[in-house]
Design a protein around this motif. Structure first.
Motif, short mmCIF file in Angstrom:
data_model
loop_
_atom_site.label_atom_id
_atom_site.label_comp_id
_atom_site.label_asym_id
_atom_site.label_seq_id
_atom_site.Cartn_x
_atom_site.Cartn_y
_atom_site.Cartn_z
N GLY A 1 -30.88 -31.38 -71.52
CA GLY A 1 -31.44 -31.98 -72.72
C GLY A 1 -31.88 -30.95 -73.75
O GLY A 1 -31.62 -29.75 -73.60
N SER A 2 -32.54 -31.46 -74.80
CA SER A 2 -32.95 -30.61 -75.93
C SER A 2 -34.40 -30.86 -76.30
O SER A 2 -34.93 -31.96 -76.10
CB SER A 2 -32.06 -30.91 -77.15
OG SER A 2 -30.71 -30.62 -76.89
N SER B 1 -29.12 -27.57 -74.15
CA SER B 1 -28.57 -27.28 -72.81
C SER B 1 -29.63 -26.64 -71.92
O SER B 1 -29.39 -25.62 -71.28
CB SER B 1 -27.36 -26.35 -72.93
OG SER B 1 -26.37 -26.92 -73.76
N MET B 2 -30.76 -27.26 -71.89
CA MET B 2 -31.89 -26.67 -71.20
C MET B 2 -31.71 -26.68 -69.70
O MET B 2 -31.06 -27.59 -69.13
CB MET B 2 -33.18 -27.36 -71.61
CG MET B 2 -33.48 -27.20 -73.11
SD MET B 2 -35.06 -27.83 -73.59
CE MET B 2 -36.13 -26.60 -72.86
N GLY C 1 -26.93 -18.46 -77.23
CA GLY C 1 -25.93 -19.52 -77.23
C GLY C 1 -26.50 -20.90 -76.96
O GLY C 1 -25.81 -21.91 -77.17
N ARG C 2 -27.74 -20.97 -76.50
CA ARG C 2 -28.38 -22.27 -76.23
C ARG C 2 -29.56 -22.54 -77.15
O ARG C 2 -29.81 -23.70 -77.51
CB ARG C 2 -28.87 -22.33 -74.77
CG ARG C 2 -27.78 -22.16 -73.75
CD ARG C 2 -28.31 -22.41 -72.33
NE ARG C 2 -29.36 -21.46 -71.96
CZ ARG C 2 -30.59 -21.81 -71.62
NH1 ARG C 2 -30.94 -23.08 -71.60
NH2 ARG C 2 -31.48 -20.89 -71.28
N PHE C 3 -30.29 -21.49 -77.51
CA PHE C 3 -31.48 -21.63 -78.37
C PHE C 3 -31.18 -21.10 -79.76
O PHE C 3 -30.40 -20.15 -79.92
CB PHE C 3 -32.65 -20.85 -77.79
CG PHE C 3 -33.23 -21.41 -76.52
CD1 PHE C 3 -32.63 -22.42 -75.81
CD2 PHE C 3 -34.43 -20.89 -76.02
CE1 PHE C 3 -33.17 -22.92 -74.63
CE2 PHE C 3 -34.99 -21.37 -74.85
CZ PHE C 3 -34.35 -22.39 -74.16
N THR C 4 -31.84 -21.69 -80.76
CA THR C 4 -31.71 -21.22 -82.14
C THR C 4 -33.09 -21.10 -82.76
O THR C 4 -33.84 -22.08 -82.80
CB THR C 4 -30.85 -22.18 -82.98
OG1 THR C 4 -29.56 -22.32 -82.38
CG2 THR C 4 -30.69 -21.64 -84.40
N ILE C 5 -33.39 -19.91 -83.25
CA ILE C 5 -34.66 -19.68 -83.95
C ILE C 5 -34.41 -19.81 -85.45
O ILE C 5 -33.35 -19.39 -85.95
CB ILE C 5 -35.24 -18.29 -83.59
CG1 ILE C 5 -36.65 -18.13 -84.15
CG2 ILE C 5 -34.33 -17.17 -84.05
CD1 ILE C 5 -37.35 -16.85 -83.66
N SER C 6 -35.35 -20.40 -86.15
CA SER C 6 -35.23 -20.53 -87.60
C SER C 6 -36.63 -20.59 -88.20
O SER C 6 -37.63 -20.69 -87.48
CB SER C 6 -34.44 -21.79 -87.97
OG SER C 6 -35.10 -22.96 -87.51
#
Length: 128
Positions: free
Chosen positions: A16-17, A85-86, A66-71
């Motif tokens: 999940g996300s 894709s936890m 590839g799974r996490f995105t920081i912004s």
């Protein structure tokens, strides 16, 4: 000086996300380099991701790449961590951290001691 407050943690199934937020007080948010760290039970706090002042540069640990995105949104004084894709091994307390760089050039900072300000943390639990 800045105060950081995390939110968005919770329980999610594997695969999940979740999206974490880090809201900051203060008028100089855009001069801060920011990062996410996490600490799992019985383990030391570890680096997850960092982002430059203008969000033009990001860097990730191998475990989340590839799974996490920081912004970040400097207009809203907020940083985010989108987690997809936890996995159960992502279970931890997640902390946001910041350091005021002023006019210093940005460089990747992955160590706790390189950040002056910390949030209180938000719990993320991934069930298998």
């Amino acid at each position: 000086q800045v105060q950081l407050v995390e939110s968005g943690g919770g329980l999610v199934q594997a695969g999940g996300s979740l999206r974490l937020s880090c809201a900051a007080s203060g008028r100089t948010f855009s001069s801060y380099a920011l990062a996410w760290f996490r600490q799992a039970p019985g383990k030391e706090r570890e680096f997850v991701a960092c982002i430059s002042r203008s969000a033009g540069f990001t860097y990730y640990s191998d475990s989340v790449k590839g799974r996490f995105t920081i912004s970040r949104d400097n207009a809203k004084n907020t940083m985010y961590l989108q987690m997809n894709s936890m996995k159960p091994e992502d279970t931890a307390v997640y902390y946001c951290a910041g350091v005021d760089l002023g006019r210093l050039a940005y460089s990747v900072r992955t160590k706790e001691k390189e950040y002056d300000y910390w949030g209180q943390g938000t719990q993320v639990t991934v069930s298998s």
